[in-house]
Design a protein around this motif. Structure first.
Motif, mmCIF file in Angstrom:
data_model
loop_
_atom_site.group_PDB
_atom_site.id
_atom_site.type_symbol
_atom_site.label_atom_id
_atom_site.label_comp_id
_atom_site.label_asym_id
_atom_site.label_seq_id
_atom_site.Cartn_x
_atom_site.Cartn_y
_atom_site.Cartn_z
ATOM 1 N N ALA A 82 1.039 7.131 -6.006
ATOM 2 C CA ALA A 82 1.084 7.264 -4.549
ATOM 3 C C ALA A 82 0.058 6.348 -3.887
ATOM 4 O O ALA A 82 0.353 5.691 -2.885
ATOM 5 C CB ALA A 82 0.832 8.720 -4.149
ATOM 6 N N HIS A 83 -1.141 6.298 -4.437
ATOM 7 C CA HIS A 83 -2.172 5.408 -3.892
ATOM 8 C C HIS A 83 -1.714 3.957 -3.975
ATOM 9 O O HIS A 83 -1.912 3.173 -3.034
ATOM 10 C CB HIS A 83 -3.479 5.588 -4.662
ATOM 11 C CG HIS A 83 -4.261 6.787 -4.236
ATOM 12 N ND1 HIS A 83 -5.633 6.788 -4.148
ATOM 13 C CD2 HIS A 83 -3.864 8.032 -3.863
ATOM 14 C CE1 HIS A 83 -6.041 7.979 -3.740
ATOM 15 N NE2 HIS A 83 -4.986 8.743 -3.571
ATOM 16 N N ALA A 84 -1.103 3.605 -5.088
ATOM 17 C CA ALA A 84 -0.631 2.233 -5.251
ATOM 18 C C ALA A 84 0.473 1.915 -4.256
ATOM 19 O O ALA A 84 0.526 0.812 -3.690
ATOM 20 C CB ALA A 84 -0.129 2.028 -6.679
ATOM 21 N N GLY A 85 1.378 2.870 -4.026
ATOM 22 C CA GLY A 85 2.450 2.647 -3.078
ATOM 23 C C GLY A 85 1.952 2.453 -1.661
ATOM 24 O O GLY A 85 2.514 1.673 -0.890
ATOM 25 N N MET A 86 0.866 3.131 -1.297
ATOM 26 C CA MET A 86 0.301 2.997 0.040
ATOM 27 C C MET A 86 -0.536 1.738 0.174
ATOM 28 O O MET A 86 -0.827 1.288 1.293
ATOM 29 C CB MET A 86 -0.541 4.228 0.373
ATOM 30 C CG MET A 86 0.252 5.524 0.342
ATOM 31 S SD MET A 86 -0.766 7.001 0.571
ATOM 32 C CE MET A 86 -1.040 6.923 2.339
ATOM 33 N N ALA A 87 -0.921 1.150 -0.954
ATOM 34 C CA ALA A 87 -1.749 -0.058 -0.905
ATOM 35 C C ALA A 87 -0.986 -1.235 -0.326
ATOM 36 O O ALA A 87 -1.571 -2.099 0.341
ATOM 37 C CB ALA A 87 -2.251 -0.400 -2.312
ATOM 38 N N THR A 88 0.307 -1.295 -0.566
ATOM 39 C CA THR A 88 1.111 -2.427 -0.105
ATOM 40 C C THR A 88 1.055 -2.573 1.408
ATOM 41 O O THR A 88 0.881 -3.678 1.940
ATOM 42 C CB THR A 88 2.566 -2.261 -0.560
ATOM 43 O OG1 THR A 88 2.602 -2.087 -1.982
ATOM 44 C CG2 THR A 88 3.383 -3.489 -0.190
ATOM 45 N N SER A 89 1.181 -1.437 2.125
ATOM 46 C CA SER A 89 1.150 -1.501 3.582
ATOM 47 C C SER A 89 -0.226 -1.869 4.111
ATOM 48 O O SER A 89 -0.360 -2.302 5.259
ATOM 49 C CB SER A 89 1.587 -0.151 4.172
ATOM 50 O OG SER A 89 0.686 0.873 3.781
ATOM 51 N N ALA A 142 8.730 11.600 -3.638
ATOM 52 C CA ALA A 142 7.540 12.312 -4.094
ATOM 53 C C ALA A 142 7.081 13.327 -3.043
ATOM 54 O O ALA A 142 6.749 14.470 -3.370
ATOM 55 C CB ALA A 142 6.415 11.322 -4.399
ATOM 56 N N TYR A 143 7.079 12.928 -1.779
ATOM 57 C CA TYR A 143 6.661 13.836 -0.724
ATOM 58 C C TYR A 143 7.628 15.013 -0.590
ATOM 59 O O TYR A 143 7.208 16.148 -0.334
ATOM 60 C CB TYR A 143 6.546 13.100 0.604
ATOM 61 C CG TYR A 143 5.447 12.061 0.629
ATOM 62 C CD1 TYR A 143 4.337 12.188 -0.203
ATOM 63 C CD2 TYR A 143 5.518 10.949 1.461
ATOM 64 C CE1 TYR A 143 3.330 11.250 -0.195
ATOM 65 C CE2 TYR A 143 4.511 9.996 1.483
ATOM 66 C CZ TYR A 143 3.412 10.152 0.647
ATOM 67 O OH TYR A 143 2.424 9.218 0.655
ATOM 68 N N VAL A 144 8.921 14.743 -0.760
ATOM 69 C CA VAL A 144 9.908 15.832 -0.707
ATOM 70 C C VAL A 144 9.647 16.828 -1.833
ATOM 71 O O VAL A 144 9.681 18.056 -1.632
ATOM 72 C CB VAL A 144 11.337 15.270 -0.794
ATOM 73 C CG1 VAL A 144 12.342 16.403 -1.003
ATOM 74 C CG2 VAL A 144 11.684 14.480 0.469
ATOM 75 N N ALA A 197 -4.822 2.266 -7.534
ATOM 76 C CA ALA A 197 -4.456 3.190 -8.609
ATOM 77 C C ALA A 197 -5.614 3.383 -9.571
ATOM 78 O O ALA A 197 -5.930 4.506 -9.980
ATOM 79 C CB ALA A 197 -3.236 2.653 -9.359
ATOM 80 N N ALA A 198 -6.259 2.287 -9.936
ATOM 81 C CA ALA A 198 -7.385 2.362 -10.861
ATOM 82 C C ALA A 198 -8.559 3.106 -10.234
ATOM 83 O O ALA A 198 -9.263 3.865 -10.910
ATOM 84 C CB ALA A 198 -7.819 0.954 -11.278
#
Length: 315
Positions: free
Chosen positions: A100-107, A13-15, A116-117
Motif C-alpha cells: 500500500a505504501h508503495a502504491g501511494m508513492a507513485t502519486s 485492498a481498501y474494500v 515499501a522498504a
C-alpha cells in the motif's frame, strides 16, 4: 498500465479492509456494549483516546526513518500514507501495508521501493521499541514463570539494527525485491534510527496505558497495572507483528495480552479487558483514518485560491 494496476489493487485492498473491519465490529457489537457498561463509558472513552494518541509518535518516527532513506514528506502527505496505508495490516499477510505504501508513492513522485522498504524497516524498529517497553512487565512476569527471561536475549538480538544500521540492509533489500527493483535505498544513520525508535517507544507507553485504564476500572491494583498493562500490551502487539499471516495479529495479540494480564486479573474481568482492547484499537484505527482524511480534505479546500476577477475600469 502499471499505475492502473496499482490503482485497482489499492481499491480492492481498501474494500477488503472495510469488509474485514465491518465484520469484526458487527460480530462484537453486543459484547462491546456489555464491556463498555462494565468498565464505564468514561473509562472506555479515555482508553480509546490513549490508544489513538499513541499512534502519532510512531508516525513521526516512521517519517524520520523515511527521511533518513532519502524521502522527505510533508506532514499532510505523511499522515495520509501512514494512516491510510496502515489499514492494509488488517488484510491477512504481512506485506500488504508495504504494498500500500508503495502504491501511494507513485502519486507522490517517490520511489515505490523506498516507501515499501521504509515501512518494513519501521516495523523492525517498532519491534525493538516494543520489546524495550515490554521490560516494564518483566518483574511481574518472571515471578510467575522464569521463561519470560527469554525476552532479554530476544531484545539483545533485536536492538542490533539500532546500534549497527548496516544490518537493516536485509529488510530494505527485501522491500526492493518485492517491487522488482534492483537498487537498494540509502541506509539511514544511527541518529535517525535512535530517534525513530525513541518515538515509537513513546507511542507504546501512551497506547499501552489504555490497557491499564481498563484493568484498573475492573479492580486491578493501579501501581502494578501501570507497568504490566503497558509492558504487556507492547509485547502483545510485537507478537502480532511477528505473526505475519494473521490480520493485525488477530488471536496472537489476545493470547499474549491475556498471559501478561493474568498476573493481575482472572475470569470475566480478564476476558473483558482483552476483548475490549482489541475492539477499541480496531475502532480507533478506522476512526483516526477517517479523521485524517477529513482533515486533509478540509485543509485542501481551505487552500484553494478564490478565482480572480478583473474589475472593469470606467472609460
Amino acid at each position: 498500465m502499471r499505475r492502473r494496476i496499482f490503482a485497482v489493487l489499492r481499491i480492492l485492498a481498501y474494500v477488503l479492509v472495510v469488509l474485514f473491519l465491518g465484520s469484526q465490529l458487527w460480530r462484537a457489537r453486543h459484547g462491546l456494549v456489555d464491556s463498555v457498561r462494565t468498565v464505564g463509558l468514561g473509562n472506555a472513552l479515555l482508553a480509546a483516546v490513549l490508544a489513538g494518541v499513541g499512534g502519532l509518535p510512531g508516525m513521526f518516527g516512521w517519517r524520520i526513518l523515511l527521511s533518513g532513506l532519502g524521502t522527505r514528506l510533508r506532514t499532510r502527505e505523511a499522515l495520509r500514507v501512514y494512516f491510510v496505508g496502515g489499514l492494509a495490516r488488517y488484510i491477512p499477510g504481512g506485506v500488504w501495508p508495504a504494498v500500500a505504501h508503495a502504491g501511494m508513492a507513485t502519486s507522490l513522485g517517490e520511489p515505490p521501493a523506498r516507501l515499501a522498504a521504509a515501512f518494513l524497516a519501521s516495523q523492525g524498529l517498532a519491534v525493538v521499541a516494543g520489546l524495550l517497553v515490554g521490560l516494564l512487565a518483566l518483574p511481574a512476569l518472571v515471578a510467575v514463570s522464569p521463561l519470560w527471561w527469554l525476552l532479554l536475549p530476544v531484545l539483545a538480538a533485536a536492538v542490533v539494527p539500532v546500534l549497527a544500521p548496516g544490518t537493516l540492509r536485509a529488510p530494505l533489500t527485501l522491500g526492493a525485491r518485492l517491487l522488482r527493483r534492483n537498487t537498494t535505498p540509502e541506509m539511514p544513520g544511527r541518529a535517525a534510527l535512535s530517534k525513530a525508535t525513541g518515538l515509537m517507544a513513546l507511542g507504546w507507553l501512551i497506547s499501552g496505558t489504555h490497557v491499564a485504564v481498563l484493568a484498573v476500572a475492573l479492580g486491578a491494583d493501579p501501581i502494578a497495572t501501570l507497568t504490566v498493562g503497558i509492558g504487556g500490551f507492547a509485547l502483545s502487539v510485537v507478537a502480532g507483528v511477528v505473526a505475519l499471516v494473521l490480520p493485525s495479529g488477530l488471536g496472537v495479540r489476545e493470547l499474549v495480552l491475556g498471559l501478561t494480564l493474568a498476573t493481575l486479573l482472572t475470569g470475566p474481568a480478564l476476558v473483558t479487558v482483552v476483548a475490549l482492547s482489541r475492539i477499541l484499537i480496531t475502532v480507533v484505527d478506522a476512526a483516526s483514518t477517517l479523521v485524517v482524511l477529513a482533515a486533509l480534505g478540509m485543509f485542501r479546500t481551505a487552500r484553494v485560491p478564490a478565482p480572480l476577477t478583473l474589475e472593469r475600469t470606467p472609460s
